[in-house]
Write a protein that holds these residues in place. Sequence first.
Motif, mmCIF file in Angstrom:
data_model
loop_
_atom_site.group_PDB
_atom_site.id
_atom_site.type_symbol
_atom_site.label_atom_id
_atom_site.label_comp_id
_atom_site.label_asym_id
_atom_site.label_seq_id
_atom_site.Cartn_x
_atom_site.Cartn_y
_atom_site.Cartn_z
ATOM 1 N N ASP A 24 0.810 -1.222 0.000
ATOM 2 C CA ASP A 24 0.000 0.000 0.000
ATOM 3 C C ASP A 24 0.844 1.273 0.000
ATOM 4 O O ASP A 24 0.559 2.209 -0.766
ATOM 5 N N PRO A 25 1.894 1.375 0.844
ATOM 6 C CA PRO A 25 2.693 2.610 0.828
ATOM 7 C C PRO A 25 3.455 2.829 -0.479
ATOM 8 O O PRO A 25 4.003 3.917 -0.689
ATOM 9 N N PHE A 26 3.490 1.815 -1.339
ATOM 10 C CA PHE A 26 4.130 1.944 -2.641
ATOM 11 C C PHE A 26 3.124 2.384 -3.703
ATOM 12 O O PHE A 26 3.450 3.153 -4.607
ATOM 13 N N ASN A 27 1.905 1.884 -3.582
ATOM 14 C CA ASN A 27 0.865 2.228 -4.558
ATOM 15 C C ASN A 27 0.066 3.463 -4.159
ATOM 16 O O ASN A 27 -0.605 4.060 -5.002
ATOM 17 N N PHE A 28 0.141 3.835 -2.896
ATOM 18 C CA PHE A 28 -0.504 5.068 -2.404
ATOM 19 C C PHE A 28 0.554 5.827 -1.613
ATOM 20 O O PHE A 28 0.547 5.829 -0.389
ATOM 21 N N TYR A 29 1.475 6.453 -2.314
ATOM 22 C CA TYR A 29 2.660 7.047 -1.684
ATOM 23 C C TYR A 29 2.298 8.360 -1.010
ATOM 24 O O TYR A 29 1.852 9.302 -1.680
ATOM 25 N N PRO A 30 2.470 8.457 0.316
ATOM 26 C CA PRO A 30 2.137 9.713 1.009
ATOM 27 C C PRO A 30 2.980 10.875 0.498
ATOM 28 O O PRO A 30 4.196 10.759 0.358
ATOM 29 N N GLY A 31 2.329 11.988 0.200
ATOM 30 C CA GLY A 31 3.053 13.177 -0.239
ATOM 31 C C GLY A 31 3.202 13.319 -1.736
ATOM 32 O O GLY A 31 3.520 14.393 -2.236
ATOM 33 N N GLY A 32 2.960 12.236 -2.480
ATOM 34 C CA GLY A 32 3.058 12.308 -3.935
ATOM 35 C C GLY A 32 4.484 12.372 -4.438
ATOM 36 O O GLY A 32 5.440 12.447 -3.676
ATOM 37 N N ASN A 33 4.639 12.293 -5.762
ATOM 38 C CA ASN A 33 5.937 12.362 -6.435
ATOM 39 C C ASN A 33 6.959 11.384 -5.859
ATOM 40 O O ASN A 33 8.063 11.776 -5.444
ATOM 41 N N PRO A 34 6.647 10.094 -5.838
ATOM 42 C CA PRO A 34 7.604 9.117 -5.317
ATOM 43 C C PRO A 34 8.720 8.860 -6.320
ATOM 44 O O PRO A 34 8.567 9.122 -7.519
ATOM 45 N N PRO A 35 9.869 8.337 -5.883
ATOM 46 C CA PRO A 35 10.882 7.853 -6.825
ATOM 47 C C PRO A 35 10.268 6.818 -7.761
ATOM 48 O O PRO A 35 9.370 6.067 -7.358
ATOM 49 N N ALA A 36 10.740 6.746 -8.987
ATOM 50 C CA ALA A 36 10.121 5.894 -10.009
ATOM 51 C C ALA A 36 10.052 4.429 -9.588
ATOM 52 O O ALA A 36 9.119 3.705 -9.962
ATOM 53 N N GLU A 37 11.032 3.980 -8.812
ATOM 54 C CA GLU A 37 11.059 2.577 -8.401
ATOM 55 C C GLU A 37 9.907 2.224 -7.461
ATOM 56 O O GLU A 37 9.497 1.062 -7.384
#
Length: 384
Positions: A35-48
């Motif tokens: 979940d923290p990978f598919n719904f990343y808090p704060g947005g703009n996660p690293p591409a990986e």
Amino acid sequence: MKNKNLQSLKGDRVVWLDVARFFAMFMVVCCHCADPFNFYPGGNPPAEIPLWGALWGSFLRPCVPLFVMITGALMLPVKEETSLFYKKRITRVFFPFVIWSFIYALFPFLTGVMGLDSSILLDIFAYGGDEVTRQSFGAFVEYASDIPFNFPLTAVHMWYIYLLIGLYLYLPIFSAWVEKASERAKLWFIVAWGVASLLPYYCEFGNQYLWGTCSWNAYGMLYYFAGFNGYLLLGHYLRHHDWSKMQLLCYGLPMFVAGYLVTYYGFITMRDLPNPTPEQYELFWTYNSLNVIIMTVPCFMLAKSINVQSLKLQSLLANLTKCGFGVYMVHFFFTGPAVLIARALNIPIPAQIPFAAILAFAVSWLLVAVIYAVIGKKAKWLVG
């Protein structure tokens, strides 16, 4: 049907179903660690981050179908009188479900009382967005008032318990047909169910309405062959059929790979739409879809092929079966923090989800085992 891999400590325990339950339980914890990978808090996660969230999330879709297949394999046909069956099965899940739903609803308010920053809630309930960061008593009342009708935002995994209670209500009725139906009739039901599993795609990419559905009717021609009842029957049917290692390799592996590729590429295609709706986002991850069905069958048959000889391992699996419902109840508190620990330890991103799942699974299992050790049989009211 009994063979060597059906033997157990007591002589009547189906050990390979304990193996299948371990597969399902670990996969569902792993799925929630994604979940923290598919719904990343704060947005703009690293591409990986979204890449591995999609890769692992797609791989783990058989988790819930396996649970339902295990239920069908164990309980069909129902041998108990209907009222006794309902009392035994529904009460076992109902009280822990209500208790833990209220605990999850109360948790954001308690973090506020303790003076914790609301950002901690995003670390635990990553999918919830800003809505889940409310720490007021009013938010607790709102979440708690949802429980008679649906799961609160802080306990989305409880959706399965509503489903499970519904399946228990349905099982004695379905059982009457299963007990009398021929193998051929059961197969035709499974085929019709397979066709029905394609309907969400038709409605999305073709026409919204098919086979009698319209604005005033949602119950089309194959409606009664759709849903999780198909997994119930599939579990019952496959319990009495074996695959050799060669069949697992020649049939099972291609089935899983084909289902996985459709699931993964379908998911990222819909996820990357400009403004996907929640229904579009989840379309290829839907448990009652043909791609997930053909991923689940090999997982079930793989568990069935595993012959556990060690009595210690059999005992461990039996304990997991005893604690499994409680693990499902409590694990959501630990998946998000386990991901934070994985990141703090600089675990490589591809391995963070399984690492976090092992940690969350172990802590949840230990907690439930301690509850059983401390309060004994009374634990069933708290953890099933």
